[in-house]
Design a protein around this motif. Structure first.
Motif, short mmCIF file in Angstrom:
data_model
loop_
_atom_site.label_atom_id
_atom_site.label_comp_id
_atom_site.label_asym_id
_atom_site.label_seq_id
_atom_site.Cartn_x
_atom_site.Cartn_y
_atom_site.Cartn_z
N LEU A 599 0.82 -1.20 0.00
CA LEU A 599 0.00 0.00 0.00
C LEU A 599 0.86 1.26 0.00
CD1 LEU A 599 -3.10 0.23 0.01
CD2 LEU A 599 -2.97 0.69 2.46
N ALA A 600 2.00 1.20 0.70
CA ALA A 600 2.86 2.38 0.80
C ALA A 600 3.43 2.79 -0.55
CB ALA A 600 4.00 2.10 1.78
N ALA A 601 3.57 1.84 -1.47
CA ALA A 601 4.10 2.15 -2.80
C ALA A 601 3.07 2.82 -3.69
CB ALA A 601 4.60 0.87 -3.47
N ASP A 661 3.20 2.34 7.39
CA ASP A 661 4.05 3.25 6.61
C ASP A 661 3.21 4.35 5.97
OD1 ASP A 661 6.64 1.95 6.96
OD2 ASP A 661 5.79 0.33 5.78
N CYS A 662 2.03 3.97 5.49
CA CYS A 662 1.13 4.97 4.91
C CYS A 662 0.71 6.01 5.95
CB CYS A 662 -0.11 4.29 4.34
SG CYS A 662 0.18 3.33 2.84
N LEU A 663 0.38 5.55 7.14
CA LEU A 663 -0.02 6.49 8.20
C LEU A 663 1.10 7.47 8.51
CD1 LEU A 663 -1.98 4.20 10.71
CD2 LEU A 663 -2.88 5.59 8.83
N GLY A 773 10.50 -4.43 2.50
CA GLY A 773 11.00 -3.36 3.35
C GLY A 773 9.94 -2.41 3.86
N VAL A 774 8.74 -2.95 4.17
CA VAL A 774 7.67 -2.12 4.72
C VAL A 774 7.10 -2.78 5.96
CG1 VAL A 774 7.06 -1.15 2.47
CG2 VAL A 774 5.90 -3.24 3.25
N SER A 775 6.22 -2.08 6.64
CA SER A 775 5.58 -2.63 7.84
C SER A 775 4.65 -3.77 7.44
CB SER A 775 4.79 -1.54 8.57
OG SER A 775 3.83 -0.95 7.71
N ALA A 776 4.52 -4.73 8.33
CA ALA A 776 3.75 -5.93 8.05
C ALA A 776 2.26 -5.63 8.00
CB ALA A 776 4.02 -7.00 9.10
N ALA A 777 1.62 -6.05 6.93
CA ALA A 777 0.17 -6.07 6.80
C ALA A 777 -0.48 -4.79 7.35
CB ALA A 777 -0.39 -7.33 7.48
N ILE A 778 -1.37 -4.97 8.33
CA ILE A 778 -2.11 -3.85 8.93
C ILE A 778 -1.60 -3.56 10.34
CG2 ILE A 778 -4.19 -4.17 7.57
CD1 ILE A 778 -5.29 -5.93 9.83
N GLU A 779 -0.41 -4.06 10.65
CA GLU A 779 0.14 -3.96 11.99
C GLU A 779 0.55 -2.53 12.35
OE1 GLU A 779 1.22 -6.96 14.34
OE2 GLU A 779 -0.73 -7.06 13.36
N PRO A 780 0.38 -2.15 13.62
CA PRO A 780 1.06 -0.94 14.11
C PRO A 780 2.55 -1.22 14.23
CG PRO A 780 0.02 -2.08 15.92
CD PRO A 780 -0.38 -2.83 14.68
#
Length: 930
Positions: A599-601, A661-663, A773-780
């Motif tokens: 999602l961050a990409a 990462d999006c947040l 290289g991003v945060s896992a799934a929907i995890e904080p």
């Protein structure tokens, strides 16, 4: 002999005379220690134990020398340090004395012995200053030699420094000279050349905590090492555009000859595909991602890797394009999506695509029948499915309970538990060729008479023959039970041999039948049953969940009432990671094929603000759904029941990763209504485009065979089914409606149908998010600075977004690094950090879990399957857990996953109180799905 663990100091004197240490077991770790004078000595773990003991005595006094508590702590800490070093160098090698001391310091901090760690650090600093004072002001670098194929050659420091400079190009805040200087401290005369390359990587890795871009430096150094290994040539990045084109065909030929690669891949236009490889995409990797690929994913012959990253992605893409009409064009399309990190297939697909055993599916769900043949056939199928990287969910509810009569022998059943012990041991025995542990989750409905004993399977006390320490468990909970809990009413446990239809019923039909069985028990028509207070059983479930991490709480009625496949069967369980909700029966093993959008990409900056690029997301999802649909036809099926079910229903599970990462990029705190709204919107986009893509595929390739009668065919899409759940529950508290034109999509599906019975499931992405290289799934965010352990070793993980922001504020310095280490990656206690920054970078245990549930409820509105939802509670109480899981049920969540907690005294670090380490109930990563 000086080792990393030896700490001679005046206030430690006499410690060896008063402390009795048990002799360590002699073990050949294959490790050697580089001393500060560059001599090399054998690695001796007992020296670590002595040093840690001295550190404790320095703080707690000589009177504690013979304390059993200290001996136990020293043994535990020594084991932790040794494990960390051997994980990092599983094949043996050299480690510098300073690196071992770093690990000791880290172990003390993790353990919560902060006063001891502080004394240890101060002692190291003091003696470092003394050594520096004793050295000449100007000293020349020593002359070093390397061993190259048995020949002694002068180390070319200039050449290696040039390599360091090359890998630092285009990165901010990194320094090639610092990497080389750090490397020199880990070199000794006569060192093998391969070990020098390894020392370069390790040197860059130690700097990650002060500058996140050193993760890319370490990755690029590893990449240089990999290129040498795979091609036999020392290739620079500038060489790779031409080199990839030339070596790709050779790689395919070598893989086919070694019987690793499907011979059909050699029939592709390899020259065209080789020319399509994009060498510059090698530079995207962080160290954790590339090391993970190197250790577990790249194909190798006798331990030598034959794949480079872009060859790997193209091999996976070719395997998924085998049945396409224009194979090369589709392979290039799939390759470009994977290598861009916009989307990543699940681990089984990455492991096996394009190989001779293309087991590409992630999850298998089975129902175990109530007879000996069926039970052992299920266990055999578990082994076959696990062999090639499948994660399993077993529904054990049909199996009769302890004490039930067996007609054939006129005896009595031993119940479910003894068979689960066999399942547990099978999962341990079949470990997917050493790539990953075998993994299985057993599901049981909580009206089953064996349910109370099922709750205790993971306890560390009791009869070991009735304990399963290596498998997972989950409770399949009905709405009727939750209503009984709410009303403080009684609950009845039955043996399924007396209540056989309950297993296949849900909603109002289940409630009616269940109450009828209770009436029969009252009349004496059912002899084997037990009455228990619903609240009492609920409390026991939550107590066991807190104490052992199991059972996970999953909700039967939400899964079934909202299932688009109600006409074709019943959902009896979820999978290993609780995101898959598919029908199972004696004749069908449910299968799901996974992949996740980064999602961050898909964020784009517009007028100074970041937002989701809906057009790009639609393009990504369209291609990803085609890839996932192809898995259904290409997949290697270990059992006929799995093949038949998958070809009939064609379910896939498209998920997401990089949510946190999006947040961060959007400037939103996870614990905020804005984050909940973003969860709603991002899930709506993902699901809408996934359902649209499946409809497009149906028009091109045909509908899945059980489409007729489905909710899709009836014009009921996932957001429409929320009302069905509300009819039985009342108001769910979930805002209805969205932003996209769902009426147009309903009309489209009515016209052309759907290619896939199910389309969306959010898996944990524990491993593929590391690769990307991003945060896992929907995890904080777990912590803003911590050390992550997995099968590839230990890795420093630092929140790069936070570092960028603190740099902007002028707050990123060595003191901030030290503070983050001390406060377990949390900003909360660091006074100079602004409050708004603390809120936006709050770690998982600092966020009220209600925010995680609210965001998940908004996503669940759109998702046709489920999501792996971990819940974090810093200071758990019975009331807090009760409130949290009731809220999850009330909001209409289908499933929950792990409960993460902290040790009760880890909340605070003040004065001389030493806080213990973070106490996870279970391993923090599930790697079975992704």
């Amino acid at each position: 002999m000086e080792t990393a663990a030896t700490q001679p100091a005046s206030h430690y004197s006499g410690a060896n005379d008063t402390v009795k240490l048990s002799a360590p077991h002699t073990t050949d770790y294959g490790l050697e220690v580089i001393r500060r004078n560059r001599s090399v000595v054998a690695f001796q773990p007992e020296k670590i134990a002595i040093a840690i003991t001295k550190a404790f005595l320095a703080v707690e006094g000589q009177h504690s020398a013979n304390s059993a508590r200290i001996r136990d702590q020293v043994a535990q800490l020594t084991s932790s340090v040794v494990d960390a070093l051997t994980r990092r160098l599983p094949g043996g090698g050299t480690v510098h004395i300073e690196d071992i001391q770093d690990q000791v310091e880290l172990a003390l901090m993790r353990f919560g012995a902060h006063d001891v760690a502080r004394a240890y650090v101060l002692y190291r600093e003091k003696h470092a200053e003394q050594r520096a004072a004793q050295q000449p002001l100007e000293s020349e670098s020593p002359t070093l030699h390397v061993d190259v194929g048995g020949q002694r050659q002068l180390l070319d420091g200039v050449a290696f420094l040039a390599v360091c400079r090359e890998v630092c190009i285009g990165l901010n805040g990194v320094n090639a000279e610092q990497v080389w200087a750090q490397t020199l401290t880990n070199l000794y005369d006569g060192m093998p050349l391969a070990a020098v390359w390894q020392a370069l990587v390790l040197a860059a890795r130690t700097l990650i905590e002060i500058e996140p871009d050193y993760a890319k430096v370490a990755a690029r150094l590893l990449l240089s090492q990999l290129r040498l290994e795979a091609t036999g040539s020392a290739l620079t990045q500038a060489d790779m555009a031409e080199a990839y084109t030339g070596c790709f065909a050779e790689f395919i030929a070598a893989g086919v000859a070694a019987e690793l690669i499907d011979p059909r891949l050699a029939e592709f236009d390899l020259e065209r595909l080789g020319q399509a490889l994009l060498a510059e995409r090698d530079l995207q990797f962080d160290y954790l991602g590339l090391q993970t690929l190197y250790d577990r994913y790249f194909l190798h012959i006798d331990g030598r890797r034959i794949e480079l990253p872009q060859c790997f992605f193209m091999r996976v893409a070719m395997g998924l394009a085998l049945n396409e009409i224009d194979r090369e064009t589709r392979a290039i399309e799939f390759y470009r999506l994977l290598s861009s990190f916009d989307f990543m297939c699940s681990t089984p697909t990455l492991f096996n695509s394009g190989t001779r055993h293309p087991q590409l599916s992630s999850c298998y769900l089975t129902t175990v029948s109530d007879d000996l043949d069926g039970i052992y056939q299920s266990i055999k199928e578990n082994a076959l499915l696990q062999k090639y990287a499948g994660g399993l969910g077993n529904d054990w509810t049909p199996v009769r309970a302890l004490g039930s009569r067996i007609k054939g022998t006129n005896g009595h059943s031993q119940g479910v538990i003894p068979f689960l012990k066999v399942v547990n041991d099978t999962a341990v025995a079949v470990n997917q060729g050493g790539k990953r542990k075998g993994a299985v989750c057993a599901y049981l409905e909580n009206w089953h008479l064996d349910f109370e004993e099922f709750l205790e399977l993971r306890k560390n006390t009791g009869d070991e023959r009735r304990r399963c320490h290596d498998m997972n468990t989950a409770a399949w909970v009905s709405d009727l039970f939750m209503q009984r809990v709410r009303d403080n009413a009684e609950w009845t446990l039955f043996s399924p041999v007396d209540t056989p239809d309950l297993h296949d019923l849900y909603g109002a039909a289940f409630a009616e039948a269940y109450q009828a069985y209770e009436a029969k028990a009252e009349r004496g028509e059912i002899k084997l049953y037990k009455r228990i207070g619903a609240v009492q059983l609920w409390r026991k479930m939550l107590t066991m969940l807190f104490e052992t991490g199991h059972p996970w709480i999953t909700f039967k009625d939400a899964c079934n009432l909202r299932s688009p496949q109600q006409h074709a069967g019943v959902i009896h369980s979820s999978n290993l990671c609780t995101e898959i909700t598919l029908n199972t029966s004696n004749d069908e093993t449910a299968v799901c094929n996974l992949g996740s959008v980064n999602l961050a990409a898909h964020l784009v900056e517009h007028d100074g603000a970041w937002q989701l690029d809906a057009d790009k997301l639609q393009r990504t999802v369209t291609t990803a759904m085609r890839m996932l649909d192809n898995v259904v036809d290409i997949n290697f099926y270990a059992t006929p029941k799995a093949r038949n079910a998958n070809l009939r229903h064609r379910p896939v599970g498209l998920g997401m990763m990089g949510f946190s990462d999006c947040l961060h990029r959007l400037g939103l705190a996870y614990a905020s209504q804005d984050a909940v709204e973003f969860a709603d919107y991002s899930a709506e986009l993902l699901c809408y485009y996934a359902y649209q893509a499946s409809a497009d595929l149906a028009e091109q390739r045909g509908r899945y065979s059980s489409f007729s009668g489905s909710l899709w065919q009836q014009g009921l899409l996932p957001p429409d089914t929320l009302a069905r759940l509300s009819e039985t529950r009342g108001d769910l508290g979930v805002v209805a409606g969205g932003r996209l034109d769902w009426d147009a999509l309903r009309q489209r599906i009515a016209q052309v149908g759907m290619r896939n019975s199910n389309c969306v499931a959010i898996a944990p992405t524990a491993t593929i998010s590391n690769i990307v290289g991003v945060s896992a799934a929907i995890e904080p965010v777990y912590q803003n600075l911590y050390v992550k352990s997995n099968l590839s070793g230990e890795f420093i993980v630092v929140n790069a977004a936070l570092v960028r922001e603190l740099k902007t504020l002028g707050l990123w310095d060595a003191v901030m690094v030290a503070d983050l280490k001390y406060f377990d990656g949390s900003l909360a206690a660091i006074e100079r950090v602004p409050a708004d920054v603390k809120a936006r970078y709050a770690t998982a245990f600092e966020i009220d879990p209600e925010w995680l549930i609210e965001a998940a409820a908004r996503r669940q509105k759109w998702i046709d399957q489920s999501q792996s939802l971990n819940l974090y509670v810093a200071a758990p109480t019975g009331g807090k857990l009760d409130q949290m899981y009731r809220l999850a049920w009330q909001r209409g969540l289908k499933t929950t996953y792990y409960l993460r907690t902290l040790g009760a005294t880890a909340m605070e670090k003040t004065g001389d109180d030493a806080a213990p380490k973070v106490c996870w109930i279970t391993d923090p990563d599930c790697e079975a799905c992704q």
